[in-house]
Design a protein around this motif. Structure first.
Motif, PDB file in Angstrom:
ATOM      1  N   THR A  81     -79.763  43.649  55.892  1.00  0.00           N
ATOM      2  CA  THR A  81     -78.999  42.884  54.917  1.00  0.00           C
ATOM      3  C   THR A  81     -79.520  41.452  54.886  1.00  0.00           C
ATOM      4  OG1 THR A  81     -77.055  44.248  55.378  1.00  0.00           O
ATOM      5  CG2 THR A  81     -76.679  42.180  54.208  1.00  0.00           C
ATOM      6  N   VAL A  82     -79.961  41.015  53.720  1.00  0.00           N
ATOM      7  CA  VAL A  82     -80.432  39.642  53.533  1.00  0.00           C
ATOM      8  C   VAL A  82     -79.255  38.760  53.120  1.00  0.00           C
ATOM      9  CG1 VAL A  82     -81.975  38.143  52.188  1.00  0.00           C
ATOM     10  CG2 VAL A  82     -82.754  40.407  52.951  1.00  0.00           C
ATOM     11  N   ASP A  83     -78.478  39.227  52.148  1.00  0.00           N
ATOM     12  CA  ASP A  83     -77.243  38.537  51.785  1.00  0.00           C
ATOM     13  C   ASP A  83     -76.251  39.542  51.226  1.00  0.00           C
ATOM     14  OD1 ASP A  83     -77.713  38.967  49.046  1.00  0.00           O
ATOM     15  OD2 ASP A  83     -78.254  36.909  48.631  1.00  0.00           O
ATOM     16  N   LEU A  84     -74.981  39.161  51.308  1.00  0.00           N
ATOM     17  CA  LEU A  84     -73.892  40.015  50.845  1.00  0.00           C
ATOM     18  C   LEU A  84     -72.786  39.099  50.340  1.00  0.00           C
ATOM     19  CD1 LEU A  84     -72.744  42.962  50.711  1.00  0.00           C
ATOM     20  CD2 LEU A  84     -71.754  42.514  52.966  1.00  0.00           C
ATOM     21  N   VAL A  85     -72.367  39.299  49.090  1.00  0.00           N
ATOM     22  CA  VAL A  85     -71.304  38.500  48.494  1.00  0.00           C
ATOM     23  C   VAL A  85     -70.194  39.448  48.068  1.00  0.00           C
ATOM     24  CG1 VAL A  85     -70.688  36.946  46.598  1.00  0.00           C
ATOM     25  CG2 VAL A  85     -72.947  36.776  47.678  1.00  0.00           C
ATOM     26  N   LEU A  86     -68.971  39.151  48.495  1.00  0.00           N
ATOM     27  CA  LEU A  86     -67.821  39.977  48.136  1.00  0.00           C
ATOM     28  C   LEU A  86     -66.803  39.161  47.368  1.00  0.00           C
ATOM     29  CD1 LEU A  86     -68.984  41.480  50.743  1.00  0.00           C
ATOM     30  CD2 LEU A  86     -66.735  42.476  50.838  1.00  0.00           C
ATOM     31  N   HIS A  87     -66.161  39.819  46.419  1.00  0.00           N
ATOM     32  CA  HIS A  87     -65.040  39.241  45.685  1.00  0.00           C
ATOM     33  C   HIS A  87     -63.870  40.196  45.895  1.00  0.00           C
ATOM     34  CE1 HIS A  87     -67.625  36.313  43.708  1.00  0.00           C
ATOM     35  NE2 HIS A  87     -68.495  37.305  43.565  1.00  0.00           N
ATOM     36  N   GLY A 114     -71.980  46.761  43.722  1.00  0.00           N
ATOM     37  CA  GLY A 114     -71.044  47.860  43.917  1.00  0.00           C
ATOM     38  C   GLY A 114     -69.609  47.414  43.793  1.00  0.00           C
ATOM     39  N   GLU A 115     -68.735  48.396  43.926  1.00  0.00           N
ATOM     40  CA  GLU A 115     -67.304  48.134  43.850  1.00  0.00           C
ATOM     41  C   GLU A 115     -66.557  49.127  44.715  1.00  0.00           C
ATOM     42  OE1 GLU A 115     -66.037  50.680  39.922  1.00  0.00           O
ATOM     43  OE2 GLU A 115     -66.800  48.645  39.588  1.00  0.00           O
ATOM     44  N   ALA A 116     -65.341  48.753  45.070  1.00  0.00           N
ATOM     45  CA  ALA A 116     -64.458  49.642  45.823  1.00  0.00           C
ATOM     46  C   ALA A 116     -63.165  49.797  45.032  1.00  0.00           C
ATOM     47  CB  ALA A 116     -64.174  49.077  47.209  1.00  0.00           C
ATOM     48  N   ARG A 117     -62.647  51.008  45.063  1.00  0.00           N
ATOM     49  CA  ARG A 117     -61.401  51.323  44.355  1.00  0.00           C
ATOM     50  C   ARG A 117     -60.497  52.153  45.252  1.00  0.00           C
ATOM     51  NH1 ARG A 117     -61.538  50.317  38.828  1.00  0.00           N
ATOM     52  NH2 ARG A 117     -63.586  49.616  38.094  1.00  0.00           N
ATOM     53  N   ASP A 118     -59.197  52.139  44.935  1.00  0.00           N
ATOM     54  CA  ASP A 118     -58.262  52.989  45.665  1.00  0.00           C
ATOM     55  C   ASP A 118     -58.165  54.347  44.972  1.00  0.00           C
ATOM     56  OD1 ASP A 118     -56.534  52.693  43.464  1.00  0.00           O
ATOM     57  OD2 ASP A 118     -55.127  51.395  44.540  1.00  0.00           O
ATOM     58  N   ALA A 119     -57.312  55.221  45.487  1.00  0.00           N
ATOM     59  CA  ALA A 119     -57.194  56.581  44.953  1.00  0.00           C
ATOM     60  C   ALA A 119     -56.720  56.599  43.502  1.00  0.00           C
ATOM     61  CB  ALA A 119     -56.248  57.404  45.820  1.00  0.00           C
ATOM     62  N   ASP A 120     -56.010  55.555  43.069  1.00  0.00           N
ATOM     63  CA  ASP A 120     -55.534  55.470  41.687  1.00  0.00           C
ATOM     64  C   ASP A 120     -56.568  54.859  40.745  1.00  0.00           C
ATOM     65  OD1 ASP A 120     -53.054  56.561  42.389  1.00  0.00           O
ATOM     66  OD2 ASP A 120     -52.243  54.568  42.883  1.00  0.00           O
ATOM     67  N   GLY A 121     -57.700  54.412  41.305  1.00  0.00           N
ATOM     68  CA  GLY A 121     -58.741  53.808  40.494  1.00  0.00           C
ATOM     69  C   GLY A 121     -58.628  52.300  40.357  1.00  0.00           C
ATOM     70  N   LEU A 126     -65.446  43.694  44.538  1.00  0.00           N
ATOM     71  CA  LEU A 126     -66.757  43.700  43.901  1.00  0.00           C
ATOM     72  C   LEU A 126     -67.743  43.106  44.882  1.00  0.00           C
ATOM     73  CD1 LEU A 126     -65.724  42.253  40.434  1.00  0.00           C
ATOM     74  CD2 LEU A 126     -66.451  44.598  40.877  1.00  0.00           C
ATOM     75  N   ALA A 127     -68.984  43.602  44.889  1.00  0.00           N
ATOM     76  CA  ALA A 127     -69.971  43.086  45.837  1.00  0.00           C
ATOM     77  C   ALA A 127     -71.362  43.133  45.235  1.00  0.00           C
ATOM     78  CB  ALA A 127     -69.942  43.901  47.130  1.00  0.00           C
ATOM     79  N   THR A 128     -72.186  42.187  45.673  1.00  0.00           N
ATOM     80  CA  THR A 128     -73.607  42.206  45.380  1.00  0.00           C
ATOM     81  C   THR A 128     -74.340  41.918  46.683  1.00  0.00           C
ATOM     82  OG1 THR A 128     -73.674  39.860  44.794  1.00  0.00           O
ATOM     83  CG2 THR A 128     -73.386  41.428  42.989  1.00  0.00           C
ATOM     84  N   GLY A 129     -75.543  42.431  46.794  1.00  0.00           N
ATOM     85  CA  GLY A 129     -76.308  42.187  48.002  1.00  0.00           C
ATOM     86  C   GLY A 129     -77.797  42.344  47.782  1.00  0.00           C
TER      87      GLY A 129
END
Length: 140
Positions: A81-87, A114-121, A126-129
């Motif tokens: 991992t060079v960089d990782l930004v999360l929102h 990428g993105e992460a979601r719960d079971a309801d969507g 949000l992330a970039t790396g």
């Protein structure tokens, strides 16, 4: 079903990654410059309100983005991992499913989002790396 569906708990898409076991990460899908990873709900990964802790999201997003970076040859490459930004967008108390796509792969650097979601969507993170590909030595 893919060849990674019966992996050991410390393995994620062909590579032994002990932190994957610590956070219960399970590889769902990889290929076509994309990856999907599930993090099941666990009270050990929560904050004082009982929501998934931001650090747990960071582990999940680093994992899924790095998997997307090596999705073209999952067992051939590791990544740094060079960089990782999360929102952080919202909280949850349930399972989290993360998806990522490698937007550009150069000779050694990959740019992934990428993105992460719960079971309801519901969108949670949000992330970039940026990731450096590292060719692994062939198995003896």
């Amino acid at each position: 079903m893919n060849s990674f569906s019966l992996e050991a708990p410390d393995t994620l898409f062909g590579l032994r990654i002990p932190i994957a076991q610590a956070f219960g990460l399970r590889g769902v899908r990889i290929g076509d410059d994309q990856a999907t990873v599930l993090m099941p709900a666990d009270p050990r990964y929560t904050n004082s309100r009982g929501d998934v802790h931001g650090g747990a999201y960071a582990v999940l997003m680093d994992a899924v983005l790095s998997c997307a970076a090596r999705a073209h040859a999952p067992s051939r490459y590791g990544v740094i991992t060079v960089d990782l930004v999360l929102h952080y967008v919202a909280g949850t108390r349930g399972d989290v499913i993360a998806t990522a796509r490698c937007e550009r792969r150069g000779k050694s650097l990959c740019f992934v989002r990428g993105e992460a979601r719960d079971a309801d969507g519901t969108l949670l993170t949000l992330a970039t790396g940026t990731f450096k590909l590292v060719e692994r030595a062939p198995a003896p």
